[in-house]
Structure formats: structure tokens, C-alpha cells
Design a protein around this motif. Structure first.
Motif, short mmCIF file in Angstrom:
data_model
loop_
_atom_site.label_atom_id
_atom_site.label_comp_id
_atom_site.label_asym_id
_atom_site.label_seq_id
_atom_site.Cartn_x
_atom_site.Cartn_y
_atom_site.Cartn_z
N ARG A 53 0.84 -1.21 0.00
CA ARG A 53 0.00 0.00 0.00
C ARG A 53 0.87 1.26 0.00
O ARG A 53 0.64 2.18 -0.77
N GLU A 54 1.85 1.29 0.89
CA GLU A 54 2.69 2.48 1.03
C GLU A 54 3.50 2.73 -0.24
O GLU A 54 3.57 3.86 -0.74
N MET A 55 4.11 1.68 -0.80
CA MET A 55 4.89 1.83 -2.01
C MET A 55 4.01 2.33 -3.15
O MET A 55 4.39 3.24 -3.90
N SER A 56 2.83 1.77 -3.28
CA SER A 56 1.91 2.17 -4.34
C SER A 56 1.46 3.61 -4.16
O SER A 56 1.36 4.36 -5.13
N TYR A 57 1.22 4.00 -2.93
CA TYR A 57 0.81 5.38 -2.66
C TYR A 57 1.86 6.36 -3.18
O TYR A 57 1.54 7.30 -3.90
N TYR A 58 3.12 6.14 -2.83
CA TYR A 58 4.17 7.07 -3.26
C TYR A 58 4.39 7.02 -4.76
O TYR A 58 4.66 8.05 -5.39
N TRP A 75 12.25 0.61 -9.81
CA TRP A 75 12.19 1.27 -8.51
C TRP A 75 11.58 0.32 -7.47
O TRP A 75 12.12 0.15 -6.39
N LYS A 76 10.46 -0.30 -7.83
CA LYS A 76 9.81 -1.22 -6.89
C LYS A 76 10.71 -2.41 -6.57
O LYS A 76 10.82 -2.82 -5.42
N ALA A 77 11.39 -2.95 -7.56
CA ALA A 77 12.27 -4.10 -7.36
C ALA A 77 13.45 -3.77 -6.46
O ALA A 77 13.98 -4.65 -5.77
N SER A 102 13.43 9.57 -5.65
CA SER A 102 14.49 10.29 -6.38
C SER A 102 14.93 9.53 -7.63
O SER A 102 15.22 10.14 -8.66
N TYR A 103 14.95 8.19 -7.58
CA TYR A 103 15.30 7.42 -8.77
C TYR A 103 14.27 7.69 -9.88
O TYR A 103 14.64 7.92 -11.03
N LEU A 104 13.00 7.68 -9.53
CA LEU A 104 11.95 7.94 -10.51
C LEU A 104 12.08 9.35 -11.08
O LEU A 104 11.89 9.55 -12.29
N GLU A 105 12.39 10.30 -10.23
CA GLU A 105 12.57 11.68 -10.69
C GLU A 105 13.72 11.79 -11.68
O GLU A 105 13.59 12.45 -12.72
N ARG A 106 14.83 11.11 -11.39
CA ARG A 106 15.97 11.13 -12.33
C ARG A 106 15.61 10.48 -13.66
O ARG A 106 15.94 10.99 -14.73
N GLU A 107 14.91 9.35 -13.60
CA GLU A 107 14.51 8.66 -14.83
C GLU A 107 13.54 9.50 -15.64
O GLU A 107 13.61 9.52 -16.87
N LEU A 108 12.63 10.20 -14.97
CA LEU A 108 11.69 11.05 -15.67
C LEU A 108 12.43 12.21 -16.34
O LEU A 108 12.12 12.57 -17.48
N GLN A 109 13.40 12.80 -15.66
CA GLN A 109 14.17 13.89 -16.26
C GLN A 109 14.93 13.41 -17.49
O GLN A 109 14.96 14.10 -18.52
N LYS A 116 18.16 -0.42 2.36
CA LYS A 116 17.75 0.48 3.44
C LYS A 116 17.05 1.71 2.87
O LYS A 116 16.98 2.74 3.52
N LYS A 117 16.55 1.59 1.66
CA LYS A 117 15.88 2.72 1.02
C LYS A 117 14.60 3.07 1.75
O LYS A 117 13.89 2.20 2.23
N ALA A 118 14.32 4.35 1.80
CA ALA A 118 13.05 4.81 2.36
C ALA A 118 11.99 4.69 1.27
O ALA A 118 12.21 5.08 0.13
N ILE A 119 10.85 4.14 1.64
CA ILE A 119 9.80 3.86 0.66
C ILE A 119 9.25 5.13 0.02
O ILE A 119 8.75 5.10 -1.10
#
Length: 128
Positions: A42-47, A95-97, A112-119, A105-108
Motif C-alpha cells: 500500500r505504502e509503495m503504491s501510494y508514493y 524502482w519497486k524491485a 528520487s530514482y523515478l525523478e531522475r529517470e523522468l528527467q 535500506k531505502k526509504a519507501i
């Protein structure tokens, strides 16, 4: 423009309907429902859904709070053309994987990875 077939990209009712179990700490030969798996999903999907919304990759808003996640079904057609390209890049799946890696130890909430990929994707799109 390439016409793409519509399909469910994210179906939270189906995902949360699976039976996720873990060994019972009181009886290791038995299995119990793994509530932590559902909470993490749920939390991962929310973000992830918030990332899509905040970056205008969706045609509509789907979540305002964590409690909205359970009923979200996102079809490919719910994404903007840019969002469809982003989905096809598999960046969100990578990102999910990354959370499944041993010792992660990544925070859910860290997208930032998604933001870099989108840029990167936007830079490529602007060149065409």
C-alpha cells in the motif's frame, strides 16, 4: 502515433487480494497472513501513484491519502502519452524491485530514482 492496446497497469484490489503469508513465529511449520507485506504494498503504491500525479503522468487524480490506494485500478489509457512512455520504460518496476534487494535500506517515500529517470526521459523527448 503508435496505437497501443489498453491494459491494467496497476490493479490494487487484485494485488491486495493475494494471500501473502509468512512462517508463524510460534509454530514455524504453520503459515500466517503477512500484514507487513500488505502495508508495504500500500505504502509503495501510494508514493508511486503520487509521483505519477505530481508529475502529470496521469489523466486523473487517483490518491489523496494512503487510504485511497486499495481501490485504485490504473489502465494504460489513464496515463498521458508521456506517462505511457514512462510506464513502457519499466523505470517504476525497477524502482519497486530495488526494495527487494537484500540489505536495502531505502526509504519507501524516496522517489528520487523515478525523478531522475523522468528527467532523462523528458530530455530525450525534447530532442525529438
Amino acid at each position: 502515433m503508435i496505437q497501443r492496446k489498453d491494459f491494467a497497469v496497476y490493479n490494487m484490489p487484485a494485488l491486495l487480494g493475494v494471500e501473502a503469508t509468512r512462517p508463524d513465529p510460534n509454530a514455524p511449520e504453520m503459515r500466517i497472513k503477512d500484514e507487513s507485506w500488505y502495508a508495504a504494498a500500500r505504502e509503495m503504491s501510494y508514493y508511486l501513484f503520487r509521483f505519477f500525479q505530481d508529475n502529470e503522468l496521469l489523466r486523473r487524480r487517483v490518491v489523496e491519502s494512503l487510504t485511497d490506494v486499495d481501490k485504485v485500478i490504473l489502465m494504460f489509457s489513464d496515463f498521458t502519452p508521456e506517462g505511457q512512455d514512462f510506464i513502457m520504460s519499466q523505470a517504476a518496476e525497477r524502482w519497486k524491485a530495488s526494495f527487494d534487494r537484500p540489505g536495502s535500506k531505502k526509504a519507501i517515500w524516496d522517489v528520487s530514482y523515478l525523478e531522475r529517470e523522468l528527467q532523462k526521459s523528458r530530455r530525450l523527448r525534447s530532442k525529438h
